[in-house]
Design a protein around this motif. Structure first.
Motif, PDB file in Angstrom:
ATOM      1  N   ASP A  13      10.611  -0.370  -6.065  1.00  0.00           N
ATOM      2  CA  ASP A  13      10.601   0.673  -5.041  1.00  0.00           C
ATOM      3  C   ASP A  13       9.616   1.776  -5.382  1.00  0.00           C
ATOM      4  O   ASP A  13       8.851   2.208  -4.537  1.00  0.00           O
ATOM      5  CB  ASP A  13      11.996   1.297  -4.882  1.00  0.00           C
ATOM      6  N   LEU A  14       9.645   2.237  -6.633  1.00  0.00           N
ATOM      7  CA  LEU A  14       8.863   3.398  -7.033  1.00  0.00           C
ATOM      8  C   LEU A  14       8.123   3.115  -8.332  1.00  0.00           C
ATOM      9  O   LEU A  14       8.733   2.671  -9.309  1.00  0.00           O
ATOM     10  CB  LEU A  14       9.793   4.604  -7.236  1.00  0.00           C
ATOM     11  N   HIS A  23      -6.610   6.894 -15.185  1.00  0.00           N
ATOM     12  CA  HIS A  23      -5.993   5.569 -15.142  1.00  0.00           C
ATOM     13  C   HIS A  23      -5.193   5.332 -13.859  1.00  0.00           C
ATOM     14  O   HIS A  23      -4.799   4.191 -13.580  1.00  0.00           O
ATOM     15  CB  HIS A  23      -5.065   5.371 -16.342  1.00  0.00           C
ATOM     16  N   CYS A  24      -4.959   6.375 -13.096  1.00  0.00           N
ATOM     17  CA  CYS A  24      -4.071   6.273 -11.936  1.00  0.00           C
ATOM     18  C   CYS A  24      -4.601   5.429 -10.771  1.00  0.00           C
ATOM     19  O   CYS A  24      -3.806   4.742 -10.120  1.00  0.00           O
ATOM     20  CB  CYS A  24      -3.685   7.669 -11.465  1.00  0.00           C
ATOM     21  N   PRO A  25      -5.897   5.431 -10.465  1.00  0.00           N
ATOM     22  CA  PRO A  25      -6.347   4.576  -9.361  1.00  0.00           C
ATOM     23  C   PRO A  25      -6.012   3.094  -9.579  1.00  0.00           C
ATOM     24  O   PRO A  25      -5.579   2.400  -8.650  1.00  0.00           O
ATOM     25  CB  PRO A  25      -7.853   4.819  -9.299  1.00  0.00           C
ATOM     26  N   GLY A  26      -6.170   2.609 -10.796  1.00  0.00           N
ATOM     27  CA  GLY A  26      -5.816   1.217 -11.087  1.00  0.00           C
ATOM     28  C   GLY A  26      -4.325   0.965 -10.930  1.00  0.00           C
ATOM     29  O   GLY A  26      -3.905  -0.082 -10.411  1.00  0.00           O
ATOM     30  N   VAL A  27      -3.525   1.921 -11.361  1.00  0.00           N
ATOM     31  CA  VAL A  27      -2.065   1.804 -11.196  1.00  0.00           C
ATOM     32  C   VAL A  27      -1.717   1.811  -9.710  1.00  0.00           C
ATOM     33  O   VAL A  27      -0.873   1.034  -9.254  1.00  0.00           O
ATOM     34  CB  VAL A  27      -1.331   2.935 -11.944  1.00  0.00           C
ATOM     35  N   ALA A  28      -2.388   2.667  -8.942  1.00  0.00           N
ATOM     36  CA  ALA A  28      -2.143   2.722  -7.498  1.00  0.00           C
ATOM     37  C   ALA A  28      -2.491   1.389  -6.842  1.00  0.00           C
ATOM     38  O   ALA A  28      -1.736   0.892  -5.994  1.00  0.00           O
ATOM     39  CB  ALA A  28      -2.945   3.855  -6.861  1.00  0.00           C
ATOM     40  N   ARG A  29      -3.600   0.786  -7.240  1.00  0.00           N
ATOM     41  CA  ARG A  29      -3.974  -0.531  -6.681  1.00  0.00           C
ATOM     42  C   ARG A  29      -2.902  -1.571  -7.002  1.00  0.00           C
ATOM     43  O   ARG A  29      -2.527  -2.382  -6.146  1.00  0.00           O
ATOM     44  CB  ARG A  29      -5.328  -0.977  -7.219  1.00  0.00           C
ATOM     45  N   SER A  30      -2.405  -1.544  -8.230  1.00  0.00           N
ATOM     46  CA  SER A  30      -1.348  -2.481  -8.621  1.00  0.00           C
ATOM     47  C   SER A  30      -0.070  -2.222  -7.828  1.00  0.00           C
ATOM     48  O   SER A  30       0.613  -3.167  -7.410  1.00  0.00           O
ATOM     49  CB  SER A  30      -1.051  -2.365 -10.116  1.00  0.00           C
ATOM     50  N   ALA A  31       0.262  -0.956  -7.625  1.00  0.00           N
ATOM     51  CA  ALA A  31       1.468  -0.611  -6.862  1.00  0.00           C
ATOM     52  C   ALA A  31       1.376  -1.142  -5.436  1.00  0.00           C
ATOM     53  O   ALA A  31       2.342  -1.691  -4.904  1.00  0.00           O
ATOM     54  CB  ALA A  31       1.680   0.901  -6.870  1.00  0.00           C
ATOM     55  N   VAL A  32       0.210  -0.992  -4.826  1.00  0.00           N
ATOM     56  CA  VAL A  32       0.002  -1.528  -3.479  1.00  0.00           C
ATOM     57  C   VAL A  32       0.114  -3.052  -3.513  1.00  0.00           C
ATOM     58  O   VAL A  32       0.785  -3.655  -2.670  1.00  0.00           O
ATOM     59  CB  VAL A  32      -1.368  -1.090  -2.910  1.00  0.00           C
ATOM     60  N   ALA A  33      -0.505  -3.683  -4.495  1.00  0.00           N
ATOM     61  CA  ALA A  33      -0.528  -5.147  -4.583  1.00  0.00           C
ATOM     62  C   ALA A  33       0.866  -5.744  -4.729  1.00  0.00           C
ATOM     63  O   ALA A  33       1.116  -6.832  -4.201  1.00  0.00           O
ATOM     64  CB  ALA A  33      -1.419  -5.596  -5.744  1.00  0.00           C
ATOM     65  N   VAL A  34       1.759  -5.060  -5.428  1.00  0.00           N
ATOM     66  CA  VAL A  34       3.102  -5.614  -5.640  1.00  0.00           C
ATOM     67  C   VAL A  34       4.080  -5.201  -4.542  1.00  0.00           C
ATOM     68  O   VAL A  34       5.236  -5.595  -4.552  1.00  0.00           O
ATOM     69  CB  VAL A  34       3.691  -5.254  -7.024  1.00  0.00           C
ATOM     70  N   GLY A  35       3.620  -4.386  -3.596  1.00  0.00           N
ATOM     71  CA  GLY A  35       4.477  -4.002  -2.481  1.00  0.00           C
ATOM     72  C   GLY A  35       5.450  -2.872  -2.781  1.00  0.00           C
ATOM     73  O   GLY A  35       6.495  -2.770  -2.140  1.00  0.00           O
ATOM     74  N   ALA A  36       5.105  -2.014  -3.748  1.00  0.00           N
ATOM     75  CA  ALA A  36       5.966  -0.865  -4.040  1.00  0.00           C
ATOM     76  C   ALA A  36       6.048   0.031  -2.805  1.00  0.00           C
ATOM     77  O   ALA A  36       5.184  -0.013  -1.925  1.00  0.00           O
ATOM     78  CB  ALA A  36       5.414  -0.084  -5.230  1.00  0.00           C
ATOM     79  N   ARG A  37       7.077   0.859  -2.753  1.00  0.00           N
ATOM     80  CA  ARG A  37       7.249   1.761  -1.615  1.00  0.00           C
ATOM     81  C   ARG A  37       6.736   3.169  -1.903  1.00  0.00           C
ATOM     82  O   ARG A  37       6.516   3.938  -0.983  1.00  0.00           O
ATOM     83  CB  ARG A  37       8.717   1.791  -1.220  1.00  0.00           C
ATOM     84  N   GLY A  38       6.567   3.501  -3.203  1.00  0.00           N
ATOM     85  CA  GLY A  38       6.113   4.840  -3.531  1.00  0.00           C
ATOM     86  C   GLY A  38       5.386   4.897  -4.857  1.00  0.00           C
ATOM     87  O   GLY A  38       5.611   4.061  -5.741  1.00  0.00           O
ATOM     88  N   LEU A  39       4.518   5.887  -4.978  1.00  0.00           N
ATOM     89  CA  LEU A  39       3.779   6.159  -6.215  1.00  0.00           C
ATOM     90  C   LEU A  39       4.072   7.597  -6.602  1.00  0.00           C
ATOM     91  O   LEU A  39       3.833   8.515  -5.819  1.00  0.00           O
ATOM     92  CB  LEU A  39       2.270   5.976  -6.001  1.00  0.00           C
ATOM     93  N   TRP A  40       4.616   7.796  -7.812  1.00  0.00           N
ATOM     94  CA  TRP A  40       4.979   9.131  -8.293  1.00  0.00           C
ATOM     95  C   TRP A  40       4.171   9.430  -9.541  1.00  0.00           C
ATOM     96  O   TRP A  40       4.338   8.776 -10.563  1.00  0.00           O
ATOM     97  CB  TRP A  40       6.463   9.163  -8.618  1.00  0.00           C
ATOM     98  N   LEU A  41       3.285  10.412  -9.446  1.00  0.00           N
ATOM     99  CA  LEU A  41       2.502  10.846 -10.600  1.00  0.00           C
ATOM    100  C   LEU A  41       3.223  12.048 -11.215  1.00  0.00           C
ATOM    101  O   LEU A  41       3.474  13.049 -10.547  1.00  0.00           O
ATOM    102  CB  LEU A  41       1.084  11.231 -10.188  1.00  0.00           C
ATOM    103  N   ILE A  53      -5.581   5.740  -2.355  1.00  0.00           N
ATOM    104  CA  ILE A  53      -5.369   4.288  -2.438  1.00  0.00           C
ATOM    105  C   ILE A  53      -3.938   3.945  -2.046  1.00  0.00           C
ATOM    106  O   ILE A  53      -3.691   3.047  -1.236  1.00  0.00           O
ATOM    107  CB  ILE A  53      -5.684   3.775  -3.860  1.00  0.00           C
ATOM    108  N   ALA A  54      -2.992   4.663  -2.633  1.00  0.00           N
ATOM    109  CA  ALA A  54      -1.579   4.397  -2.354  1.00  0.00           C
ATOM    110  C   ALA A  54      -1.252   4.687  -0.893  1.00  0.00           C
ATOM    111  O   ALA A  54      -0.578   3.888  -0.224  1.00  0.00           O
ATOM    112  CB  ALA A  54      -0.695   5.218  -3.288  1.00  0.00           C
ATOM    113  N   HIS A  55      -1.717   5.806  -0.393  1.00  0.00           N
ATOM    114  CA  HIS A  55      -1.444   6.175   1.000  1.00  0.00           C
ATOM    115  C   HIS A  55      -2.019   5.141   1.964  1.00  0.00           C
ATOM    116  O   HIS A  55      -1.355   4.725   2.921  1.00  0.00           O
ATOM    117  CB  HIS A  55      -2.008   7.568   1.294  1.00  0.00           C
ATOM    118  N   ALA A  56      -3.250   4.708   1.706  1.00  0.00           N
ATOM    119  CA  ALA A  56      -3.873   3.689   2.553  1.00  0.00           C
ATOM    120  C   ALA A  56      -3.095   2.379   2.509  1.00  0.00           C
ATOM    121  O   ALA A  56      -3.098   1.619   3.475  1.00  0.00           O
ATOM    122  CB  ALA A  56      -5.324   3.460   2.126  1.00  0.00           C
ATOM    123  N   GLY A  57      -2.409   2.130   1.382  1.00  0.00           N
ATOM    124  CA  GLY A  57      -1.598   0.928   1.245  1.00  0.00           C
ATOM    125  C   GLY A  57      -0.184   1.082   1.774  1.00  0.00           C
ATOM    126  O   GLY A  57       0.649   0.193   1.620  1.00  0.00           O
TER     127      GLY A  57
END
Length: 86
Positions: A13-14, A23-41, A53-57
């Motif tokens: 989920d998160l 390092h966060c853009p790569g993590v955001a791409r991975s979060a989008v790829a796995v279908g997560a619902r949210g990214l919390w920095l 990246i996350a918002h676009a995903g």
């Protein structure tokens, strides 16, 4: 990896990020790829590139906030509402 964690344990989920901003853009791409619902920095971590990246995903995005602090605050607000209702 995030992909490996999802493969082993199921959907996420998160994605809660304690990494430096570069390092966060790569993590955001991975979060989008796995279908997560949210990214919390976490507190002190800001990456507008990762947020975009996350918002676009389709993910909800939070930056520069601490989950533990926010959970305590939200519990206190919820308790105040319960106290007012009784």
């Amino acid at each position: 990896s995030l992909e490996g964690a999802v493969a082993a344990g199921g959907p996420v989920d998160l994605v809660d990020v304690f990494r430096r901003p570069e390092h966060c853009p790569g993590v955001a791409r991975s979060a989008v790829a796995v279908g997560a619902r949210g990214l919390w920095l976490q507190l002190g971590v800001v990456s507008w590139e990762a947020a975009a990246i996350a918002h676009a995903g389709g993910l909800a995005v939070v930056m520069d906030r601490c989950t533990a602090i926010d959970v305590r605050r939200l519990r206190a607000v919820a308790q105040d509402r319960v106290d007012v209702q009784h």
